[in-house]
Design an enzyme around this catalytic site. Structure first.
Site, PDB file in Angstrom:
ATOM      1  N   ASP A   1      -1.208  -6.577  -0.282  1.00 53.02           N
ATOM      2  CA  ASP A   1      -1.087  -5.827   1.035  1.00 53.02           C
ATOM      3  C   ASP A   1      -2.662  -5.362   1.271  1.00 53.02           C
ATOM      4  OD1 ASP A   1       0.110  -4.692   3.093  1.00 53.02           O
ATOM      5  OD2 ASP A   1       1.177  -3.029   1.990  1.00 53.02           O
TER       6      ASP A   1
ATOM      7  N   GLU B   1      -0.939  -5.582   8.790  1.00 54.70           N
ATOM      8  CA  GLU B   1       0.010  -4.843   9.806  1.00 54.70           C
ATOM      9  C   GLU B   1      -0.673  -5.076  11.033  1.00 54.70           C
ATOM     10  OE1 GLU B   1       0.560  -0.597   8.955  1.00 54.70           O
ATOM     11  OE2 GLU B   1       1.122  -0.932   6.832  1.00 54.70           O
TER      12      GLU B   1
ATOM     13  N   LYS C   1      -0.731  -9.510   3.067  1.00 53.70           N
ATOM     14  CA  LYS C   1      -0.003  -9.162   4.416  1.00 53.70           C
ATOM     15  C   LYS C   1      -0.812  -8.202   4.873  1.00 53.70           C
ATOM     16  CE  LYS C   1       3.144  -5.782   4.006  1.00 53.70           C
ATOM     17  NZ  LYS C   1       2.556  -4.633   4.737  1.00 53.70           N
TER      18      LYS C   1
ATOM     19  N   ASP D   1       0.991  -1.428  -0.061  1.00 59.29           N
ATOM     20  CA  ASP D   1       0.203  -0.119   0.021  1.00 59.29           C
ATOM     21  C   ASP D   1       0.690   1.244  -0.026  1.00 59.29           C
ATOM     22  OD1 ASP D   1       0.832   0.052   2.558  1.00 59.29           O
ATOM     23  OD2 ASP D   1      -1.075   0.257   3.461  1.00 59.29           O
ATOM     24  N   SER D   2       2.127   1.053  -0.028  1.00 55.14           N
ATOM     25  CA  SER D   2       3.247   2.112  -0.191  1.00 55.14           C
ATOM     26  C   SER D   2       2.867   2.776  -1.527  1.00 55.14           C
ATOM     27  CB  SER D   2       4.516   1.771  -0.220  1.00 55.14           C
ATOM     28  OG  SER D   2       4.689   0.633  -1.033  1.00 55.14           O
TER      29      SER D   2
ATOM     30  N   GLU E   1       9.656  -4.036  10.349  1.00 52.91           N
ATOM     31  CA  GLU E   1       9.921  -2.712   9.849  1.00 52.91           C
ATOM     32  C   GLU E   1      10.447  -1.797  11.085  1.00 52.91           C
ATOM     33  OE1 GLU E   1       7.279  -0.810   7.141  1.00 52.91           O
ATOM     34  OE2 GLU E   1       8.249   0.986   7.203  1.00 52.91           O
TER      35      GLU E   1
END
Ligand code: KIV
Length: 263
Positions: A85, A117, A115, A46-47, A180
């Site tokens: 993501d 978070e 993925k 999602d960057s 991270e």
């Protein structure tokens, strides 16, 4: 054709001490290059909200945008494992919504895994998605979707909490965990304690693998680069030179030449 990288391949690489290579990609041309170069895992991160859409954070990225980009990437990949993501609010509101959204990455965009978070707080979600047969990669430490809660993009140093989070996401069924923005010695301890592979970004050299944002490491933009990024190429400079040459040749009428025209 080389066999596809799977969760089993990654486990084996950890056991054999072979480093896992991962990069992000968001479209077909770049995914073709990343896959062709033999990178093991491609994260459609999602960057993309920041490096492709030009936004200040990853928070505005939607499920539909993630699926659109993930499908472009999977169409390009022959060997790399493609991870989609889960964007902000695709897994926070309910476990059912999280499982449905994770499933969309596999059904609509042909990803092999997702993925998300979070640590202990998302273990129920990880468990439910894994139970649906969808491989889940966890992501702990500096988690950009919690930028407001963390008070900025800050290195996370609470060793006890980081180790507990790592052990809990593994127990919940994650096949791997992204570490991270955490001190290298904590990442090394976590990597030693886990049986699942750790993929580091700003987490030192002792993780089982490394990931970087493609647009950062190729020099595709002028945004501030975090300390952990190494720029391996300057593609923006190359592109600007090419675009300027085109502009000049059109203006001074050297392009198009006779060879570019039809008889
Ligand atoms: O969105 C992303 O690209 C990521 C990586 C930085 C791990 O989460």
């Amino acid at each position: 054709m080389q066999p596809r990288v799977t969760t089993t391949t990654l486990f084996k690489m950890k056991q054999e001490g072979r480093k896992i290579t991962a990069l992000t990609a968001y479209d077909h041309p770049f995914a073709t290059m990343v896959d062709g170069a033999g990178i093991d895992m491609i994260l459609v991160g999602d960057s993309l909200g920041m490096v492709v859409q030009g936004k200040a954070t990853t928070l505005p990225v939607t499920m539909d945008e993630m699926l659109y980009h993930t499908a472009m990437v999977t169409r390009a990949c022959q060997r790399a494992m493609v991870v989609g993501d889960m964007p902000f609010m695709a897994y926070q509101s309910s476990i059912d919504a999280a499982v449905d959204n994770a499933g969309r990455f596999l059904k609509e965009a042909d990803a092999s895994a997702v993925k998300l978070e979070g640590g202990a707080d998302v273990c129920e979600v990880i468990h439910a998605i894994a139970r649906a047969g969808i491989p889940v990669q966890a992501h702990i430490g500096l988690t950009p979707q919690s930028v407001h809660q963390m008070g900025g993009f800050k290195v996370q140093r609470d060793q006890e909490r980081l180790i507990a989070d790592a052990l809990k996401v593994q127990e919940a069924g994650a096949f791997s965990v992204v570490l991270e923005g955490i001190p290298s010695d904590i990442a090394a301890t976590i990597t030693e304690k886990l049986t699942i592979p750790t993929i580091g970004i700003g987490a030192g050299a002792d993780c089982d693998g490394q990931i970087l944002v493609l647009h950062d490491m190729l020099g595709l933009h002028d945004r501030h680069l975090p300390k952990f990024v190494k720029q391996f190429a300057d593609l923006k400079k190359l592109a600007m030179e090419g675009i300027a040459s085109y502009r000049d040749e059109v203006r001074n009428q050297t392009f198009p030449g006779k060879e570019h025209g039809y008889k």
